[in-house]
Design an enzyme around this catalytic site. Structure first.
Site, PDB file in Angstrom:
ATOM      1  N   ASP A   1      67.769  36.140 106.379  1.00 32.25           N
ATOM      2  CA  ASP A   1      68.525  36.753 105.283  1.00 32.25           C
ATOM      3  C   ASP A   1      69.784  35.961 104.957  1.00 32.25           C
ATOM      4  O   ASP A   1      70.886  36.511 104.890  1.00 32.25           O
ATOM      5  CB  ASP A   1      68.906  38.196 105.644  1.00 32.25           C
ATOM      6  CG  ASP A   1      67.720  38.996 106.164  1.00 32.25           C
ATOM      7  OD1 ASP A   1      66.629  38.866 105.584  1.00 32.25           O
ATOM      8  OD2 ASP A   1      67.884  39.746 107.147  1.00 32.25           O
TER       9      ASP A   1
ATOM     10  N   GLU B   1      65.124  43.659  96.879  1.00 36.73           N
ATOM     11  CA  GLU B   1      66.218  43.908  97.818  1.00 36.73           C
ATOM     12  C   GLU B   1      67.068  42.649  97.895  1.00 36.73           C
ATOM     13  O   GLU B   1      66.924  41.741  97.087  1.00 36.73           O
ATOM     14  CB  GLU B   1      65.656  44.292  99.194  1.00 36.73           C
ATOM     15  CG  GLU B   1      64.706  43.262  99.766  1.00 36.73           C
ATOM     16  CD  GLU B   1      64.005  43.709 101.037  1.00 36.73           C
ATOM     17  OE1 GLU B   1      64.332  44.778 101.555  1.00 36.73           O
ATOM     18  OE2 GLU B   1      63.117  42.971 101.510  1.00 36.73           O
TER      19      GLU B   1
END
Length: 515
Positions: free
Chosen positions: A30, A195
């Site tokens: 991420d 997301e």
């Protein structure tokens, strides 16, 4: 041990002005990236490990080093024990008015922020921006008029829905939200599981770069609007296409001092975790174009080899540290603990690491022990070797080398009735099925342990009394990843039963190519 000059296990810099993807074969999942002047800074998620949220630095977007962590410990006592899959999820990093900000989502506790004027020197204590459950992947943004905002996504596992992006006005110093804000995009029909949003502004457009489609099969989407509150147009700009790079998404747009544009993202490869790739990027008709082999809709594919970014200078190749001779007065930044750590668990001095055995409560599996000292896999294949000095061991101590994943295994020395038993532990973190297999007995005061990782999945052990001739030990185990994380390797010292715990010592933890 005498320190040797060692090469890192992986580096994407080819040394000829080009790089190969992945630039880091390590689980920096991420990722978010910014540039400040000539320096690039990257942050990544770290879940329940501590210290938490690694901060990396680069001069050229290819060669990176860990320089600090956003938090020394997760700010809740329940993380004193491993809570797999929880803790610090996808962070973001931004720079505004001389201050660096990192936003950290903890899906069960809220959105937190840390700040610093110098990322090399550490970060202030975390501040809760909003106490809330199920909000994830926050990214702050300051508009031209000085107003500040935070874009977030949602975790269905906590809040009951997903594929929605939300915008909240926040204090300009990021100390809290100003009001509830509202949803600005629903991707459930065309961009499922959208997301990880990152908010930017360029040429009068507000852009949200966001992954969609799920971690392994997904793609990179970009949204744009002339109004920060929307409505937003959408476009898929990067996908796997004909390449072997599955799910190329969730990352950050960054430019160079020379005006080039690049996109850094992850790829989930399973046991090694979410590894880092770098894509060239350019703008056409106010839409980003990433990678190469662009189709007629402007969607690109990842590059495997490409020229390095033009940053106005050439910098030496480097990678995050892996091997450690324990020469410094603090642990190397490649190390993290399995949960919030305590200073009394270890000591560094005289060129040695001392790990003090901690009591393991009955029925606690090894994967749920807090004081596992771990680091990420640095390559798809490798071996790691360490010499364990056992003179400080006490009755009931278990001291060894561990491969920690969904399926985990460890080779250890267990002191019983005054003698050492060489044992192998194997288990699964979702099942209460840990086994302990006795392999041999030993009276040695020191033993060399080695772990091999082959084919990115097979973990096996060897041991030696002299460090030269190694003997195969135990069963080969097929590793599996943990909850959102890749497999880690490291050391541990635990104690079972009554009596005073002892300690182990080692003077090196060395990574090498397979022999």
């Amino acid at each position: 041990m005498e320190q040797e000059k060692r090469k890192n296990m992986w580096n994407g810099d080819n040394g000829d002005g080009t790089y190969s993807n992945p630039i880091l074969y390590t689980d920096y999942s991420d990722p978010d990236v910014i540039r400040v002047g000539e320096d690039f800074f990257l942050v990544a998620s770290s879940f329940c490990n501590s210290p938490s949220v690694p901060v990396l630095h680069s001069k050229d977007l290819v060669n990176w080093k860990v320089i600090s962590y956003a938090m020394e410990r997760l700010p809740f006592d329940h993380y004193d024990k491993p809570v797999h899959g929880c803790g610090a999820w996808a962070p973001s990093i931004r720079y505004h008015d001389g201050v660096y900000y990192i936003f950290i989502p903890m899906p069960d506790e809220g959105i937190f922020m840390v700040k610093s004027r110098n990322p090399f020197e550490g970060w202030e204590e975390p501040v809760c921006v909003r106490k809330v459950t199920g909000w994830i992947d926050p990214c702050p943004f300051w508009d031209d008029d000085g107003r500040a905002y935070m874009v977030t996504a949602f975790a269905r596992s906590r809040i009951g829905f997903k594929s929605i992006l939300h915008l909240s006005p926040i204090e300009p110093d990021c100390s809290g939200v100003l009001d509830d804000g509202h949803h600005i995009y629903d991707g459930s029909k065309t961009q499922p599981t959208i997301e990880g949003p990152k908010l930017y502004k360029r040429n009068g457009y507000y852009y949200i770069f966001a992954p969609a489609g799920g971690v392994k099969p997904g793609w990179q989407t970009v949204l744009r609007s002339k109004n920060i509150w929307g409505p937003y147009e959408e476009k898929i700009v990067l996908h796997q296409g004909s390449t072997p790079i599955n799910g190329p998404h969730q990352g950050a747009w960054v430019d160079t001092p020379t005006g080039e544009d690049w996109f850094l993202h992850f790829q989930d490869v399973g046991n090694a975790g979410r590894i880092l790739h770098l894509q060239p990027m350019r703008w056409e008709n106010d839409w980003p174009v990433m990678g190469e082999n662009i189709d007629e809709q402007g969607c690109g594919e990842p590059v495997l080899r490409y020229r390095k970014p033009d940053v106005g200078a050439v910098y030496p190749a480097c990678s995050p540290e892996d091997s450690d001779y324990f020469q410094d007065g603090r642990l190397g930044l490649q190390w993290q603990w399995n949960a919030n750590y305590k200073e009394e668990w270890y000591r560094l001095g005289d060129g040695k690491l001392t790990l003090y055995a901690q009591d393991r409560k009955p029925d606690t599996q090894l994967c749920d022990v807090s004081n596992l000292l771990l680091q990420k896999w640095p390559a798809p294949e490798f071996q790691v070797t360490c010499k364990l000095c056992l003179t400080g061991a006490k009755e009931g101590d278990i001291l060894g080398l561990i491969s920690l994943g969904g399926v985990y295994t460890a080779l250890a020395l267990k002191k019983e009735n005054g003698r050492f038993k060489l044992v192998q532990y194997t288990g699964e973190w979702t099942k209460h099925n840990e086994t302990c297999k006795i392999l041999a007995e030993s009276d040695a005061e020191a033993l060399h342990l080695r772990m091999k990782v082959e084919g990115e999945k097979e973990v096996s052990f060897l041991y030696s009394t002299d460090g030269t001739e190694f003997i195969q030990a135990g069963d080969k185990v097929l590793a599996t990843p943990g909850r959102w994380v890749g497999v880690k390797t490291g050391l541990f010292a635990i104690h079972e039963g009554e009596g005073e715990p002892g300690f182990l010592q080692t003077d090196a933890f060395l990574f090498d190519p397979l022999q």
